[in-house]
Design an enzyme around this catalytic site. Sequence first.
Site, PDB file in Angstrom:
ATOM      1  N   SER A  39      -2.347 -12.839   3.907  1.00 50.49           N
ATOM      2  CA  SER A  39      -2.934 -12.584   2.576  1.00 50.49           C
ATOM      3  C   SER A  39      -1.969 -13.009   1.469  1.00 50.49           C
ATOM      4  O   SER A  39      -2.396 -13.337   0.363  1.00 50.49           O
ATOM      5  CB  SER A  39      -3.353 -11.114   2.417  1.00 50.49           C
ATOM      6  OG  SER A  39      -2.246 -10.279   2.211  1.00 50.49           O
ATOM      7  N   LYS A  84       0.793  -1.222   0.000  1.00 48.41           N
ATOM      8  CA  LYS A  84       0.000   0.000   0.000  1.00 48.41           C
ATOM      9  C   LYS A  84       0.832   1.281   0.000  1.00 48.41           C
ATOM     10  O   LYS A  84       0.290   2.358  -0.204  1.00 48.41           O
ATOM     11  CB  LYS A  84      -0.947  -0.003   1.198  1.00 48.41           C
ATOM     12  CG  LYS A  84      -2.049  -1.015   1.057  1.00 48.41           C
ATOM     13  CD  LYS A  84      -2.929  -0.688  -0.132  1.00 48.41           C
ATOM     14  CE  LYS A  84      -4.065  -1.668  -0.252  1.00 48.41           C
ATOM     15  NZ  LYS A  84      -5.061  -1.228  -1.226  1.00 48.41           N
TER      16      LYS A  84
END
Length: 445
Positions: free
Chosen positions: A272, A53
């Site tokens: 993830s 991110k």
Amino acid sequence: MNDPALRVHDSILGLLSSADNPTPLVRLNRVVPFRDTQVYAKLEWYNPFGAVKDRVAANLVADGEARLTVQAGQKLVEPTSGNTGMALAMIANAKGYTLTTPLSVEIPLEKRTMLRFFGAEVIELEDALCPAPGAPEGAIAMAMEMAERPGFHMLNQYVNEANPDAHYKTTGPEIWRQTEGTVTHFVAGLGTCGTITGTGRFLKEQRSALKVLGVHPAEGHDIPGVRSLRQLQQTQLFRPAEYDGLAEVQNQAAFELCLRLNREESIIAGPSSAMALAGAFELVPDEPGHVVVVIFPDSAFKYASSVVKYLPGLEPGAAKPAAPRDALLDTMVENVRGNADLTIDVDAAHEQWQVGRPFVLDVRPSDEYQEAHIPSAVSRPIAVLGENYAGLPDDLDAPIFTVCQRGNSSLSGVLFLQSLGYRTVRSITGGMLAWREKGFVTDAE
Ligand SMILES: Cc1ncc(COP(=O)(O)O)c(C=O)c1O
């Protein structure tokens, strides 16, 4: 001083990744079930604030600055599952902005604490793990309401094209360059879908046949950062028509593969990452020439409170769990027997040995080895095989034969070497008894 080639930067923001300063691509060797397909993980925690991110946060802010919606002293507000917030908090610090982030109390404590630690104002809400845009009491609704106040601006990673654009401009070109254009499959977990949509678009522009594959968790999951199929319907950047396939991964399977990635590959991937990898195993066929790149969004360090829920033996005082490799060997050895790819008959072994002198690992007890062994064979009795890796070839593609007395325990040797990442290992059927019966040359010690 500012010399990115030497990794000297005049600001932390110089560390943000780009085609000239890519995050690492690392081949996976031990957990991969493929014979021919190559799998590479792109390790996104090498970004300056620890996650994929960072790319998005930097581009959201740069885009806002270019449009003058983000200006000196700006108060940013963003509902976030953590990683975008952490990156925005740090970029805000570096650039003189502030960040307020409404988020769910379901987000791991580590992330909420670190956001405060980085200087963000954190507003905790009784929201779902993934904030839902329609929920009136949720994080997104609160951020939208705050964004109406004077001095505030919401970058909105869920709809802002600067999110996929970050990946179009950086992640895609990095992968294309790092694989020298050989990548055939790109796999990403699905959250806001910025990663898959932006990177996928860039890579497909380079090679239209490239497959862009998305992986999502099953409903009711507990994997921060990613969304189930139902949760994805609320994400504007989810564009399945642009992808070539989707896979669903069960929560528990993701956590178990996460453990294996850490223990067997020594890669500090978070849940993830493992979820995306598990999906890649389902979606990509095993064929020569296939080169898969899987995005690993962040590391395991933020997820202590998650992994402890799903994996036994991690709570304080728990006994050390059995090494997964031992259990693996027990259950798999029968599958090796009779598998033509993993065994070689003694004549063929002899022929290849004469031509190419492959590495031979003799797993019999030392006294049997000393009596007679294949010349140049290395002795490593099965009982101590797992204790000493020294002397094994550096090249994971090097052809290796394992040998024992009759061709039984050498099957375990094959599995053991495969678990270390060796790709071309075969057990000599019939073992040393067959070799000697044929009158092939041996040495004694
Ligand atoms: C840990 C983690 N994994 C995966 C993702 C999914 O990436 P994207 O939002 O680009 O779909 C995110 C995004 O928040 C994340 O934080």
